[in-house]
Design a protein around this motif. Structure first.
Motif, PDB file in Angstrom:
ATOM      1  N   THR A  97       0.843  -1.101   0.122  1.00  0.00           N
ATOM      2  CA  THR A  97      -0.009  -0.063   0.041  1.00  0.00           C
ATOM      3  C   THR A  97       0.825   1.244  -0.008  1.00  0.00           C
ATOM      4  O   THR A  97       1.857   1.337   0.591  1.00  0.00           O
ATOM      5  CB  THR A  97      -1.039   0.115   1.132  1.00  0.00           C
ATOM      6  N   SER A  98       0.364   2.397  -0.699  1.00  0.00           N
ATOM      7  CA  SER A  98       0.952   3.529  -0.669  1.00  0.00           C
ATOM      8  C   SER A  98       0.593   4.058   0.777  1.00  0.00           C
ATOM      9  O   SER A  98      -0.272   4.205   1.446  1.00  0.00           O
ATOM     10  CB  SER A  98       0.771   4.474  -1.550  1.00  0.00           C
ATOM     11  N   LEU A  99       1.714   4.912   1.226  1.00  0.00           N
ATOM     12  CA  LEU A  99       1.392   5.474   2.671  1.00  0.00           C
ATOM     13  C   LEU A  99       1.721   7.136   2.440  1.00  0.00           C
ATOM     14  O   LEU A  99       2.767   7.421   1.898  1.00  0.00           O
ATOM     15  CB  LEU A  99       2.224   5.037   3.577  1.00  0.00           C
ATOM     16  N   SER A 108       5.237   5.228  -2.710  1.00  0.00           N
ATOM     17  CA  SER A 108       4.659   4.412  -3.633  1.00  0.00           C
ATOM     18  C   SER A 108       4.502   2.885  -3.106  1.00  0.00           C
ATOM     19  O   SER A 108       5.194   2.506  -2.243  1.00  0.00           O
ATOM     20  CB  SER A 108       5.142   4.370  -4.888  1.00  0.00           C
ATOM     21  N   LYS A 109       3.425   2.386  -3.420  1.00  0.00           N
ATOM     22  CA  LYS A 109       3.279   0.864  -2.949  1.00  0.00           C
ATOM     23  C   LYS A 109       4.589   0.048  -3.461  1.00  0.00           C
ATOM     24  O   LYS A 109       5.094   0.330  -4.447  1.00  0.00           O
ATOM     25  CB  LYS A 109       2.075   0.269  -3.879  1.00  0.00           C
ATOM     26  N   PRO A 110       4.843  -0.712  -2.601  1.00  0.00           N
ATOM     27  CA  PRO A 110       6.013  -1.578  -3.087  1.00  0.00           C
ATOM     28  C   PRO A 110       5.931  -2.321  -4.538  1.00  0.00           C
ATOM     29  O   PRO A 110       6.992  -2.379  -5.055  1.00  0.00           O
ATOM     30  CB  PRO A 110       5.993  -2.820  -1.903  1.00  0.00           C
ATOM     31  N   GLY A 137      11.484  12.189  -2.471  1.00  0.00           N
ATOM     32  CA  GLY A 137      10.290  11.858  -1.339  1.00  0.00           C
ATOM     33  C   GLY A 137      11.067  11.626  -0.146  1.00  0.00           C
ATOM     34  O   GLY A 137      11.753  12.403   0.308  1.00  0.00           O
ATOM     35  N   CYS A 138      10.614  10.577   0.445  1.00  0.00           N
ATOM     36  CA  CYS A 138      10.968   9.965   1.644  1.00  0.00           C
ATOM     37  C   CYS A 138      12.557   9.302   1.682  1.00  0.00           C
ATOM     38  O   CYS A 138      13.215   9.265   2.757  1.00  0.00           O
ATOM     39  CB  CYS A 138      10.213   9.340   2.539  1.00  0.00           C
ATOM     40  N   GLY A 139      12.926   9.144   0.495  1.00  0.00           N
ATOM     41  CA  GLY A 139      14.152   8.514   0.179  1.00  0.00           C
ATOM     42  C   GLY A 139      14.217   7.159   0.118  1.00  0.00           C
ATOM     43  O   GLY A 139      15.285   6.572  -0.143  1.00  0.00           O
TER      44      GLY A 139
END
Length: 261
Positions: A97-99, A108-110, A137-139
């Motif tokens: 799932t995206s978070l 993004s979703k795995p 993004g978050c890296g």
């Protein structure tokens, strides 16, 4: 960009942040900001040693969905995704799932990340050369790319996310990863040509600057609007005779924007 002023690149090796400098108003120095608008992540007390088993389960699920590239599988099994989300969401980090990561952006979703990385690495058995990521993004994806490439440049237009990625990645001490704060629409010409370019935001078209900065024999993977009027994964292969564009499945990414904030 003005060649007389060099942009500042922040390596994620735990060293001190560089001092202020500006290159043509696009690339800016990476310093600590007091107000970023993004919460700093905390490691979940419930993860730790157990995260390896949970990551392995995530990889097995991705394999069942068709993921097969050995290097991509190994990277997904090695990088701790829960380190890149807020502690309240850490227990969902290995779900498909995206978070949310703040500032209206998501991780993004795995399976989407895995799909794009596999397209990028398709047909290659050795590490890629130099890679450009549009949208740090978050890296998390940047960390994965560091396992798949000899050198990675990752650019983020939102200062709050750029700072967050720096903090998230510092613990990993990835000497081949360089984080940039700037306008991803123009790419990063100083590092070109790139063996691969990958984008985490989708526009109406693939910017020509990205194609120009792609090496002959290189591959670009990005979401973009297609003739169907939908956003799809698009792969561009650059050859000696021109570019070959291939459209894959529909996706939904945040909009590609210019400028910095």
């Amino acid at each position: 960009m003005a060649s007389s002023v060099q942009p500042v690149v922040a390596k994620t090796n735990g060293g001190p942040a560089p001092k202020a400098a500006v290159s043509a108003g696009v690339m800016q120095a990476v310093g600590k900001t007091a107000q970023t608008g993004v919460q700093r992540p905390a490691v979940s007390a419930g993860m730790g040693m157990d995260s390896q088993a949970v990551r392995a389960a995530m990889v097995r699920k991705l394999q069942a969905q068709g993921l097969a590239h050995p290097a991509v599988l190994a990277a997904l099994g090695a990088v701790e995704r829960h380190r890149f989300v807020d502690s309240a969401l850490a227990n969902q980090a290995y779900e498909d799932t995206s978070l949310p990561i703040g500032l209206g952006q998501t991780i993004s979703k795995p399976n989407v990340v895995a799909r794009m990385l596999e397209l990028m690495c398709e047909g290659r058995t050795e590490k890629l050369g130099r890679v450009l990521e549009i949208g740090t993004g978050c890296g998390y994806q940047a960390a994965l790319l560091s396992h798949l490439s000899r050198e990675v440049y990752s650019i983020e237009r939102l200062r709050g996310l750029h700072e967050r990625a720096r903090e998230n990645l510092r613990r990993f001490r990835l000497s081949n990863l360089h984080l940039l704060f700037g306008d991803g629409m123009v790419g990063y010409a100083q590092g070109a040509p790139y063996a691969a370019i990958i984008a985490a935001a989708g526009g109406n078209a693939i910017p020509q600057a990205w194609i120009d900065q792609l090496a002959v024999g290189g591959r670009l993977v990005a979401p973009a609007m297609t003739e169907s009027g939908h956003q799809n994964l698009v792969v561009i292969d650059k050859t000696v005779t021109g570019v070959v564009r291939t459209v894959f499945e529909a996706v939904l990414f945040v909009p590609l924007k210019s400028g910095v904030e």
